[in-house]
Design a protein around this motif. Structure first.
Motif, short mmCIF file in Angstrom:
data_model
loop_
_atom_site.label_atom_id
_atom_site.label_comp_id
_atom_site.label_asym_id
_atom_site.label_seq_id
_atom_site.Cartn_x
_atom_site.Cartn_y
_atom_site.Cartn_z
N GLU A 150 1.23 -1.30 -0.18
CA GLU A 150 -0.14 0.33 -0.01
C GLU A 150 1.04 1.38 0.19
N LYS A 154 1.34 5.10 1.77
CA LYS A 154 0.93 5.46 2.64
C LYS A 154 1.70 7.37 2.18
N VAL A 165 1.82 10.91 4.14
CA VAL A 165 2.12 11.94 5.59
C VAL A 165 2.66 12.83 5.14
N TYR A 190 5.52 6.71 1.79
CA TYR A 190 5.77 5.63 2.27
C TYR A 190 5.41 4.20 1.11
N ASN A 195 4.26 0.37 1.72
CA ASN A 195 4.35 -0.31 3.40
C ASN A 195 3.79 -1.46 2.50
N ASN A 204 8.09 -0.72 5.90
CA ASN A 204 8.42 1.09 5.98
C ASN A 204 9.05 2.02 5.33
N GLU A 260 -3.04 12.03 7.23
CA GLU A 260 -2.60 10.41 6.47
C GLU A 260 -3.54 10.76 5.45
N LYS A 261 -2.37 9.11 4.93
CA LYS A 261 -3.68 9.11 3.96
C LYS A 261 -2.67 7.69 3.28
N ASN A 262 -3.85 6.80 3.64
CA ASN A 262 -3.84 4.91 2.87
C ASN A 262 -3.95 5.57 1.91
N SER A 263 -3.41 4.29 1.12
CA SER A 263 -4.41 3.09 -0.38
C SER A 263 -5.21 2.39 -0.42
#
Length: 230
Positions: free
Chosen positions: A161, A163, A165, A179, A181, A201, A222-225
């Motif tokens: 994924e 991420k 920031v 990032y 991950n 990470n 922050e956002k994660n895919s």
């Protein structure tokens, strides 16, 4: 009389033999259980060490430098130049993750140990020989006894994924960090199968951009895919 004594001696010998056999069987079960309990720990250590070395030594310069933040995300703004959203360019992210996964497979599995021997290896599976008492961590005692053959499916699943920031950086400036991950799972085959997982990470890129974070986010956004499989 002699016949009776011989029969009695024979029965006694059989009883002693059965007792020794039972204790030997129980001892083997105990040793096997102890071996199995520690097998996951030592295998996870082997896989973690190998993956870490591969990730740190093999692809940093050749792969990561190809990608910039602008290749992988779009930063969107609302009123007053405030950050409103971060969207991911998943096609490029997938290409990056695929290159890393392929690099790990190409470089294969290597592990240096006086106790654990790699017997056979292909693109997906590794056969290793592990001494019965390896968990004693004693060079002399650990080599006593038979060697168990263990099969390891080195890279069973490769999840990734992206991420993002975003942090406040001075006045009207934002520091964006991107990032990758990774969640890499392996499977051990002994008497039964057991899955293990290692997480990594990796900072891909960072950049200073113009903008502000809305007050309701605080100083960090922050956002994660979300994880996808390569």
């Amino acid at each position: 009389m002699n016949k009776f004594k011989s029969h009695k001696k024979y029965k006694f010998t059989r009883v002693v033999f059965l007792i020794i056999l039972i204790f030997t069987f129980l001892f083997l079960i105990m040793i096997t259980n102890k071996f199995s309990e520690n097998l996951v720990e030592v295998t996870q250590m082997m896989v973690k060490e190998n993956l870490t070395n591969s990730l740190s030594n093999n692809f940093k310069l050749s792969i990561l430098e190809k990608y910039d933040i602008d290749d992988l995300i779009d930063v969107k703004y609302g009123n007053n130049n405030e950050l409103s959203d971060v969207t991911f360019k998943m096609n490029d992210a997938y290409n990056l993750a695929s290159e890393i996964c392929n690099e790990l497979v190409i470089n294969g599995f290597t592990y240096e140990s006086d106790l654990i021997n790699i017997i056979e290896e292909n693109d997906h599976d590794i056969i290793v020989g592990i001494p019965t008492f390896y968990y004693l961590e004693n060079p002399i005692l650990s080599n006593i006894g038979p060697t168990f053959i263990v099969k390891l499916n080195y890279i069973r699943d490769f999840l990734y994924e992206i991420k993002a920031v975003v942090k406040t950086y001075g006045i009207n400036s934002l520091h964006v960090e991107l990032y990758l991950n990774l969640k890499i799972s392996s499977r051990i085959y002994f008497y039964s199968s057991k899955d293990i997982s290692n997480d990594f990470n990796i900072l891909i890129s960072s950049k200073i951009i113009n903008g502000k974070i809305p007050s309701f986010y605080g100083n960090v956004y922050e956002k994660n895919s979300g994880f996808l499989n390569v």
